[in-house]
Design an enzyme around this catalytic site. Structure first.
Site, PDB file in Angstrom:
ATOM      1  N   CYS A  96       0.785  -1.243   0.000  1.00 40.64           N
ATOM      2  CA  CYS A  96       0.000   0.000   0.000  1.00 40.64           C
ATOM      3  C   CYS A  96       0.818   1.296   0.000  1.00 40.64           C
ATOM      4  O   CYS A  96       0.231   2.372   0.016  1.00 40.64           O
ATOM      5  CB  CYS A  96      -1.005   0.045   1.155  1.00 40.64           C
ATOM      6  SG  CYS A  96      -2.344  -1.142   0.974  1.00 40.64           S
ATOM      7  N   ASP A  97       2.136   1.227   0.011  1.00 37.61           N
ATOM      8  CA  ASP A  97       2.934   2.453  -0.093  1.00 37.61           C
ATOM      9  C   ASP A  97       4.271   2.149  -0.766  1.00 37.61           C
ATOM     10  O   ASP A  97       5.322   2.591  -0.324  1.00 37.61           O
ATOM     11  CB  ASP A  97       3.153   3.092   1.280  1.00 37.61           C
ATOM     12  CG  ASP A  97       3.638   4.546   1.164  1.00 37.61           C
ATOM     13  OD1 ASP A  97       3.416   5.176   0.107  1.00 37.61           O
ATOM     14  OD2 ASP A  97       4.232   5.045   2.131  1.00 37.61           O
ATOM     15  N   LEU A  98       4.194   1.411  -1.852  1.00 38.52           N
ATOM     16  CA  LEU A  98       5.394   1.047  -2.592  1.00 38.52           C
ATOM     17  C   LEU A  98       5.860   2.245  -3.407  1.00 38.52           C
ATOM     18  O   LEU A  98       5.099   2.812  -4.183  1.00 38.52           O
ATOM     19  CB  LEU A  98       5.069  -0.138  -3.511  1.00 38.52           C
ATOM     20  CG  LEU A  98       6.212  -0.979  -4.005  1.00 38.52           C
ATOM     21  CD1 LEU A  98       6.973  -1.606  -2.857  1.00 38.52           C
ATOM     22  CD2 LEU A  98       5.700  -2.057  -4.938  1.00 38.52           C
ATOM     23  N   ASN A 102      11.023   3.523  -0.486  1.00 35.20           N
ATOM     24  CA  ASN A 102      10.756   2.338   0.324  1.00 35.20           C
ATOM     25  C   ASN A 102      11.428   1.091  -0.238  1.00 35.20           C
ATOM     26  O   ASN A 102      11.123  -0.022   0.183  1.00 35.20           O
ATOM     27  CB  ASN A 102       9.252   2.113   0.480  1.00 35.20           C
ATOM     28  CG  ASN A 102       8.626   3.122   1.412  1.00 35.20           C
ATOM     29  OD1 ASN A 102       9.309   3.739   2.222  1.00 35.20           O
ATOM     30  ND2 ASN A 102       7.330   3.312   1.299  1.00 35.20           N
ATOM     31  N   THR A 137       1.250   7.351  -0.924  1.00 35.13           N
ATOM     32  CA  THR A 137       1.912   8.504  -1.505  1.00 35.13           C
ATOM     33  C   THR A 137       1.265   8.846  -2.834  1.00 35.13           C
ATOM     34  O   THR A 137       1.122   7.976  -3.693  1.00 35.13           O
ATOM     35  CB  THR A 137       3.410   8.199  -1.699  1.00 35.13           C
ATOM     36  OG1 THR A 137       3.955   7.826  -0.424  1.00 35.13           O
ATOM     37  CG2 THR A 137       4.146   9.406  -2.238  1.00 35.13           C
TER      38      THR A 137
END
Length: 193
Positions: A96-98, A102, A137
């Protein structure tokens, strides 16, 4: 260390510990330990000597260290990490925030997916979920996640597509693209790169 000004709180911190602790794969950052004392929140990861991928892709000096073979191997490593999260681990995890920041780079530029604070866990047989709050993001989130609060493996695949475009182009696609779907993103990229 969780910054005092961070938007992430106890829920995200505990989520990361809970999800990352049982996961073991060469393309995922390894959680060595954690500490909660007073207002301090610390995650202790394995040492990853080459910082994050965005440090290499968007830095005018460091991007020269990434030849095409290295970029190809990094993309393949990210795929292996995602495949493990989505299909091969005991639990199915949607990141959910790749994004590039990260993806940490270990020795030999081996990519390791990190920051599981906003990740979601699927139960056996579950293919999609509904989010109570949208976290992630801008530019890296799939439209069905942003517009309908629905997330799935496809959400991570969309983010991965943005990452690949950034790796290949050397430009921050995710930070300034504001379209609705993958076709709009590809159209934007073909006109601007």
């Amino acid at each position: 260390m969780l910054s005092k000004s961070s938007k992430q709180g106890d829920r995200e911190f505990k989520n990361e510990v809970r999800l990352l602790a049982p996961l073991q794969h060469r393309n995922l950052v390894k959680l060595v330990g954690f500490c909660i004392k007073g207002g301090e929140r610390l995650l202790i990861y394995e040492y990853v000597p080459n910082t994050s991928l965005n440090h290499y892709i968007f830095d005018h000096i460091n991007h020269e260290h990434l030849d095409w073979e290295t970029r190809y191997n990094i993309i393949g490593g990210i795929v292996r990490g995602l495949l493990y999260l989505h299909e091969d681990s005991r639990i199915r995890v949607i990141h959910c925030d790749l994004k590039l920041s990260n993806i940490l780079l270990g020795e030999d530029m081996n990519p390791k997916i990190a920051d599981f604070g906003t990740a979601r866990l699927f139960v056996k047989g579950q293919t999609q979920g509904d989010a109570k709050t949208i976290v992630g993001t801008d530019g890296y989130m799939a439209s069905e996640y942003v517009n309908q609060s629905r997330f799935s493996v496809k959400s991570d695949v969309f983010s991965f597509g943005v990452i690949v475009l950034e790796i290949v182009s050397g430009q921050k696609i995710g930070s300034f693209w504001n379209g609705d779907n993958a076709e709009d993103l590809l159209s934007y990229v073909s006109k601007n790169i």
